[in-house]
Design an enzyme around this catalytic site. Structure first.
Site, mmCIF file in Angstrom:
data_model
loop_
_atom_site.group_PDB
_atom_site.id
_atom_site.type_symbol
_atom_site.label_atom_id
_atom_site.label_comp_id
_atom_site.label_asym_id
_atom_site.label_seq_id
_atom_site.Cartn_x
_atom_site.Cartn_y
_atom_site.Cartn_z
ATOM 1 N N PRO A 37 12.720 1.983 21.007
ATOM 2 C CA PRO A 37 12.451 1.660 22.302
ATOM 3 C C PRO A 37 11.226 2.611 22.845
ATOM 4 O O PRO A 37 10.168 2.002 23.501
ATOM 5 C CB PRO A 37 13.668 1.999 23.288
ATOM 6 C CG PRO A 37 14.563 1.778 22.218
ATOM 7 C CD PRO A 37 14.169 1.995 20.878
ATOM 8 N N SER A 79 4.981 1.419 17.702
ATOM 9 C CA SER A 79 4.293 1.417 16.399
ATOM 10 C C SER A 79 4.264 3.000 15.669
ATOM 11 O O SER A 79 3.986 3.338 14.570
ATOM 12 C CB SER A 79 2.672 0.955 16.488
ATOM 13 O OG SER A 79 2.817 -0.516 16.563
ATOM 14 N N ARG A 108 -8.891 -39.364 20.041
ATOM 15 C CA ARG A 108 -9.346 -39.329 21.497
ATOM 16 C C ARG A 108 -10.791 -39.701 21.613
ATOM 17 O O ARG A 108 -11.741 -38.966 20.777
ATOM 18 C CB ARG A 108 -9.064 -37.968 21.853
ATOM 19 C CG ARG A 108 -9.668 -37.726 23.563
ATOM 20 C CD ARG A 108 -8.874 -38.397 24.393
ATOM 21 N NE ARG A 108 -8.966 -38.090 25.814
ATOM 22 C CZ ARG A 108 -9.102 -38.735 26.947
ATOM 23 N NH1 ARG A 108 -8.569 -40.037 26.807
ATOM 24 N NH2 ARG A 108 -9.198 -38.096 27.894
ATOM 25 N N GLU A 166 4.839 -6.174 13.320
ATOM 26 C CA GLU A 166 4.536 -5.458 12.018
ATOM 27 C C GLU A 166 3.425 -4.278 12.122
ATOM 28 O O GLU A 166 2.519 -4.416 11.285
ATOM 29 C CB GLU A 166 4.182 -6.525 11.001
ATOM 30 C CG GLU A 166 4.606 -6.027 9.658
ATOM 31 C CD GLU A 166 6.107 -6.303 9.381
ATOM 32 O OE1 GLU A 166 6.580 -5.539 8.233
ATOM 33 O OE2 GLU A 166 6.694 -7.216 9.960
#
Length: 382
Positions: A125, A129, A267, A362
């Site tokens: 917490p 990183s 479109r 990550e």
């Protein structure tokens, strides 16, 4: 290095699973944040949880390059399904590479068939990183080790039967990473798993907080049987993890690109398909070029790992570029779709919600750039 015929068959199997089973049904699961039990059960049956497990333990044992392609196909259908095998596959890789024979015998067969799902627990917490600031620790006890601390944003936590926990086992070590170990923890007394955290995207599959309050594990739970080697082990595993995250980004980017190409042909405005307007055509050209560049970077990192070489720099570059590319392609696909791109009736809004995870997960891209720069200097010292 090209994929073997068996690996190509596996990639084709995954692509068919995505097209036939996932794409038409994903909105209900995503919108209501429903755990995709039926998809997960089918993925177990098809062998997706054993992709990196050795064949002798019942796994599929494909190359990292093939694993990246499988991940891309899953994420093309729904990024959450690619996430469901992400941490599991990293822990599979760590056990087969560093595990004791007992750990391999005990876990790999069950991980290969999906009867045990694994996750990895690194982020804390207050640390993010910055793994050097880790506070979760394991102290020797009569049982082996007693674990105290917390981890957060742990994917698949509520459905995992095994946690690959990076924690401190020598609180006096300097630098701190010299005192870290990977401990294989099973759920039980002394471990509380929170309810799933609400998320912008990456829905269906949960992310939770883990609180360890004197969780006892045996000494044999240390990966490889020797403590204080966890930093190097996990950094090796994160090479696989970052390639997997890059491949997830590829899948999201490819889905967004496919949607833009399809819509730009259907479109019309001012009497012609919108892709013929230079502003839209240029967007699609840039999207396709960036997507291919991201795929080649990811393949290069995977192939280097398959050759038995370190791929920390290459995996980091792939993760950085592929994730930023996925975010840009998702946004540009919304531009191509115009107002419809902002509607939940089209899948492109989901791609835009899912893409940021690969930027901050990550290892955030801000941290990743620091690591890449340091590695480039280290490889090219004057």
């Amino acid at each position: 290095m090209s994929l073997t015929s068996d690996e190509q068959d596996m990639v084709a199997l995954v692509a068919d699973f995505v097209d036939q089973r996932v794409r038409g049904n994903v909105r209900e699961f995503d919108e209501n944040d429903i755990y995709p039990e039926e998809f997960i059960d089918e993925m177990k049956r098809l062998g997706f949880f054993g992709l990196l497990a050795p064949a002798e333990y019942g796994g599929v044992d494909i190359s990292t390059a093939a694993f990246a392609r499988v991940t891309e196909e899953l994420a093309r259908g729904w990024m959450s399904l690619a996430g469901a095998i992400g941490g599991h596959s990293v822990i599979t890789y760590l056990i087969k590479t560093f595990g004791t024979q007992e750990q391999k015998n005990n876990y790999l067969p069950k991980m290969a068939d999906g009867s045990i799902r694994a996750t990895m627990a690194l982020t804390e917490p207050s640390g993010g990183s910055d793994l050097q600031a880790m506070r979760t620790y394991a102290t020797p006890s009569s049982e082996g080790y007693s674990i105290t601390g917390s981890k957060t944003w742990i994917s698949n936590a509520a459905h995992s039967g095994l946690i690959g926990l990076l924690c401190i086992t020598d609180r006096e070590a300097s630098p701190a990473h010299n005192g870290m170990s990977v401990i294989l923890v099973e759920p039980g007394e002394g471990l509380t798993i929170s309810k799933k955290l609400p998320k912008l995207g990456y829905r269906g599959v949960e992310a939770c907080e883990l609180v360890f309050d004197g969780r006892e594990v045996p000494g044999t739970a240390v990966l490889g049987g020797v403590p204080h080697l966890g930093w190097g082990q996990m950094m090796r595993g994160l090479e696989v993890g970052r390639i997997q995250v890059a491949a997830r980004a590829l899948g999201v980017g490819q889905a967004a690109l496919d949607a833009a190409i399809r819509y730009a042909q259907e479109r019309e405005s001012f009497g012609k398909p919108i892709w013929k307007h230079q502003s839209v055509g240029n967007l699609i050209a840039d999207m396709g070029t960036k997507q291919q560049a991201a795929r080649l970077l990811t393949l290069d990192a995977a192939q280097k790992l398959d050759r038995g070489e370190r791929a920390d720099l290459e995996a980091g570059m792939a993760k950085l570029f592929a994730s930023e590319t996925a975010m840009q392609i998702a946004l540009d696909s919304i531009r191509v779709h115009g107002g419809y791109g902002y509607s939940k009736e089209y899948d492109v809004e989901r791609y835009f919600r899912d893409a940021p995870l690969m930027i901050v997960g990550e290892g955030t891209n801000e941290i990743q750039r620091n690591v890449i720069a340091a590695q480039l200097i280290a490889r090219n010292k004057i």
